[in-house]
Write a protein that holds these residues in place. Sequence first.
Motif, short mmCIF file in Angstrom:
data_model
loop_
_atom_site.label_atom_id
_atom_site.label_comp_id
_atom_site.label_asym_id
_atom_site.label_seq_id
_atom_site.Cartn_x
_atom_site.Cartn_y
_atom_site.Cartn_z
N ASP A 266 0.74 -1.04 0.00
CA ASP A 266 -0.15 0.02 0.05
C ASP A 266 0.61 1.19 0.11
OD1 ASP A 266 -1.94 2.01 0.15
OD2 ASP A 266 -2.44 1.51 2.26
N THR A 267 0.86 1.86 -1.19
CA THR A 267 1.85 3.25 -1.36
C THR A 267 1.26 4.41 -0.97
OG1 THR A 267 1.40 3.43 -3.71
CG2 THR A 267 3.30 2.01 -3.09
N GLY A 268 -0.28 4.24 -0.82
CA GLY A 268 -1.03 5.36 -0.53
C GLY A 268 -1.34 6.32 -1.31
N GLN A 269 -0.83 5.85 -2.60
CA GLN A 269 -1.02 6.85 -3.88
C GLN A 269 -2.65 6.83 -4.29
OE1 GLN A 269 1.54 5.07 -7.02
NE2 GLN A 269 3.37 5.74 -6.37
N LEU A 270 -3.30 5.81 -4.19
CA LEU A 270 -4.70 5.81 -4.39
C LEU A 270 -5.43 6.12 -2.94
CD1 LEU A 270 -7.06 5.44 -6.37
CD2 LEU A 270 -6.92 3.22 -5.84
N ARG A 271 -5.06 5.66 -2.02
CA ARG A 271 -5.84 5.70 -0.71
C ARG A 271 -5.95 7.09 -0.40
NH1 ARG A 271 -3.27 5.30 4.53
NH2 ARG A 271 -1.57 4.57 3.37
N LEU A 272 -4.72 7.77 -0.14
CA LEU A 272 -5.09 9.17 0.15
C LEU A 272 -5.84 10.08 -0.50
CD1 LEU A 272 -1.28 9.73 1.10
CD2 LEU A 272 -3.09 9.35 2.61
N PRO A 273 -6.05 9.97 -1.83
CA PRO A 273 -6.83 10.95 -2.62
C PRO A 273 -8.33 10.47 -2.28
CG PRO A 273 -5.03 10.13 -4.38
CD PRO A 273 -5.03 9.50 -2.95
N VAL A 274 -8.53 9.26 -2.29
CA VAL A 274 -9.86 8.59 -2.05
C VAL A 274 -10.39 9.18 -0.58
CG1 VAL A 274 -11.21 6.70 -1.38
CG2 VAL A 274 -9.78 6.64 -3.48
N LEU A 275 -9.60 8.97 0.49
CA LEU A 275 -9.86 9.38 1.67
C LEU A 275 -9.95 10.87 1.80
CD1 LEU A 275 -7.64 7.24 4.11
CD2 LEU A 275 -10.07 7.14 3.75
N GLY A 276 -9.12 11.70 1.03
CA GLY A 276 -9.30 13.21 0.95
C GLY A 276 -10.64 13.44 0.47
N VAL A 277 -11.09 12.84 -0.80
CA VAL A 277 -12.19 13.32 -1.34
C VAL A 277 -13.45 13.08 -0.35
CG1 VAL A 277 -13.89 12.68 -3.25
CG2 VAL A 277 -11.49 13.03 -3.74
N ALA A 278 -13.36 11.83 0.18
CA ALA A 278 -14.35 11.47 1.20
C ALA A 278 -14.34 12.26 2.32
CB ALA A 278 -14.11 10.01 1.60
N ALA A 279 -13.11 12.85 2.90
CA ALA A 279 -13.40 13.83 3.94
C ALA A 279 -13.88 14.99 3.86
CB ALA A 279 -11.96 13.95 4.64
N VAL A 280 -13.70 15.57 2.30
CA VAL A 280 -14.39 16.82 2.19
C VAL A 280 -15.61 17.13 1.42
CG1 VAL A 280 -11.71 17.92 1.91
CG2 VAL A 280 -13.16 17.06 -0.24
N ALA A 281 -16.32 15.72 1.05
CA ALA A 281 -17.27 15.75 0.39
C ALA A 281 -18.46 16.23 1.19
CB ALA A 281 -17.60 14.19 0.05
N LEU A 282 -18.79 15.89 2.48
CA LEU A 282 -19.60 16.51 3.30
C LEU A 282 -19.81 17.79 3.54
CD1 LEU A 282 -20.25 13.52 5.75
CD2 LEU A 282 -21.55 14.06 3.54
N PRO A 283 -18.33 18.34 3.89
CA PRO A 283 -18.50 19.98 3.99
C PRO A 283 -18.73 20.49 2.53
CG PRO A 283 -16.66 19.01 5.11
CD PRO A 283 -17.30 17.95 4.38
N LEU A 284 -18.24 20.25 1.71
CA LEU A 284 -18.60 20.60 0.19
C LEU A 284 -20.05 20.56 -0.15
CD1 LEU A 284 -15.45 19.68 -2.09
CD2 LEU A 284 -16.00 21.87 -0.79
N ALA A 285 -20.51 19.58 0.01
CA ALA A 285 -21.99 19.46 0.06
C ALA A 285 -23.02 20.23 0.81
CB ALA A 285 -22.54 17.93 0.42
N SER A 286 -22.41 20.40 1.96
CA SER A 286 -23.12 21.43 2.96
C SER A 286 -23.19 22.88 2.24
CB SER A 286 -22.35 21.19 4.32
OG SER A 286 -23.33 22.18 5.09
N LEU A 287 -21.76 23.05 1.76
CA LEU A 287 -21.87 24.67 1.39
C LEU A 287 -22.65 24.64 -0.12
CD1 LEU A 287 -20.50 27.26 1.34
CD2 LEU A 287 -18.61 26.20 -0.16
N ALA A 288 -22.69 23.72 -0.79
CA ALA A 288 -23.48 23.51 -2.04
C ALA A 288 -24.91 23.72 -1.76
CB ALA A 288 -23.17 22.42 -2.96
N ASP A 289 -25.11 22.96 -0.44
CA ASP A 289 -26.78 23.07 -0.11
C ASP A 289 -27.30 24.46 0.39
OD1 ASP A 289 -29.05 21.54 0.48
OD2 ASP A 289 -28.78 21.80 2.46
N GLU A 290 -26.42 25.23 1.06
CA GLU A 290 -26.68 26.53 1.53
C GLU A 290 -26.70 27.29 0.37
OE1 GLU A 290 -27.36 27.49 4.32
OE2 GLU A 290 -27.20 25.65 5.52
N LEU A 291 -25.78 27.24 -0.49
CA LEU A 291 -25.53 28.36 -1.69
C LEU A 291 -26.75 28.12 -2.87
CD1 LEU A 291 -21.83 28.47 -1.98
CD2 LEU A 291 -23.32 30.26 -1.02
N LEU A 292 -26.83 26.64 -3.02
CA LEU A 292 -27.81 26.44 -4.15
C LEU A 292 -29.10 26.15 -3.78
CD1 LEU A 292 -25.27 24.38 -6.48
CD2 LEU A 292 -25.87 26.81 -6.71
#
Length: 497
Positions: A266-292
């Motif tokens: 496990d080099t983390g080359q795929l794991r880190l981007p996947v976890l990064g997207v999963a970590a920011v998905a909900l805050p971004l969705a909350s922001l989009a929900d408020e704005l749109l």
Amino acid sequence: MSTTGLAGALRAARGGGVRTRPEHVVLAVFLLLVAPVYLLLPADGLWRPSLYWTVLAASVAALVVAVSRSPWRRRWTLVVLAQFGFIAGEAVSAVAQLSHERFVLPVSADAAFVTADLLLLAGVLRLTRPPWRVSRGVLVDTLVVAVSVGTLLVLFALLPALDGARGAAATLTAAFFPLFDIAVVVLLARTAGWSGHRPRAYWFLAAALAGTVVADLSYALWVAGTGSYLPPAAVELCWLSFYVLCAAAAVSRSAVALGSAPAGRDTGQLRLPVLGVAAVALPLASLADELLDLGAHDHGPWLQAGTVVVVLLVLVRLSGLLRAVQAQRSEVERLAETDPLTGLPNRRAWDAAVARAFVAARAAGTPMTVAIVDLDRFKQYNDAHGHDGGDDLLREAARAWGGSLPGAFLARWGGEEFTVLLACGAQEAVQRLAAVHRGVPDGQTCSIGVATWDGAEVPMATLARADQALYRAKRTGRDRTVVAPDRAEALAAEVGG
């Protein structure tokens, strides 16, 4: 492919030049024959259910035969049990449909499906590594992705479709299966390392699990949107593909590699981007929900709650990573101060230990003595017994001396030389070092030079006097201990000379 090329391929196949893989045959029959026919059959009547159960039974039978005929495929046993659990759930659902039972989620078949899902989870982990060896980091990674994706699916897909008409139990039941499937897929990828070579059976199994994600999510949306519990043909084909792909994975020659090969790096080359997207998905969705102003539902509190859970999981993951880094650093430091051959402290560790001991001895006013131990005629022994024999002698000597010098600090200085630090005077040190002479393995002998620290000189000066004493021990016949005069006596001797 040209006509000539096709003819050549057929001739090679007839002549044994093409090696037909059983998993390819299974997939070809399903994709080219079963799937088109299934989609063309009428929704009512018995033809479509008959074909469904025929393919299901054939797939599970192929899986059972493949596992039972090869002891190397026994790791697939839990997957086989999961298949029977799914069949039980399918049978209960079929009986309920024939009896026109009123469907209200959760239905009676869900207990069998949940049990089968749990067996499938354990089976997937067994194929990659024993379930009890799954690290906490792997589980946290899975939860981060599952919570993030699951919250988005429930809020923006299931809740709008249900529109609150079918209650919390229906929503939770509809959401459970696709979310559990996602978690199993993530665990399969995560436990296998997400990098490196994968056997063909791995991809078949991954495709089978992905098919269940698509099928269960589509079915949940279908039920939520239409109120009908009878799935369309496309959804049933996705479920059927799960059984077929599992059978293809099991009959594949690479199934043995999936069941026995170690996990990929496990080099983390795929794991880190996947976890990064999963970590920011909900805050971004909350922001989009408020704005749109997405949808008629108030998603804010649920998105915030999901964000808090994901942040806590990420903090747990970071805490584990920090502990792992600290443990690795400690291990590197230990290895940097350890002689790889004997396992004793090396010269670097010796220098640090002597410096600390001399400072403590000066403060306490206690004596400190250093000794250098040299194996006699080691080169001749090495030439006679080979380098492996010489290494064995060094290891056995280190083990014997470590046991005969309790409380002393024993280190390998280099080559056939060892150093000893003793918290005592010269005479007591000589008495204790007699055990070193007795402990030399294989009938060999050693010479020892001893020097007691005078409380003022630097450690290297004391060690230099011990080295001079060792030289005298070698020169006067070996197999003896010689004590170096203290510094004042040595200076007087030099002046007198």
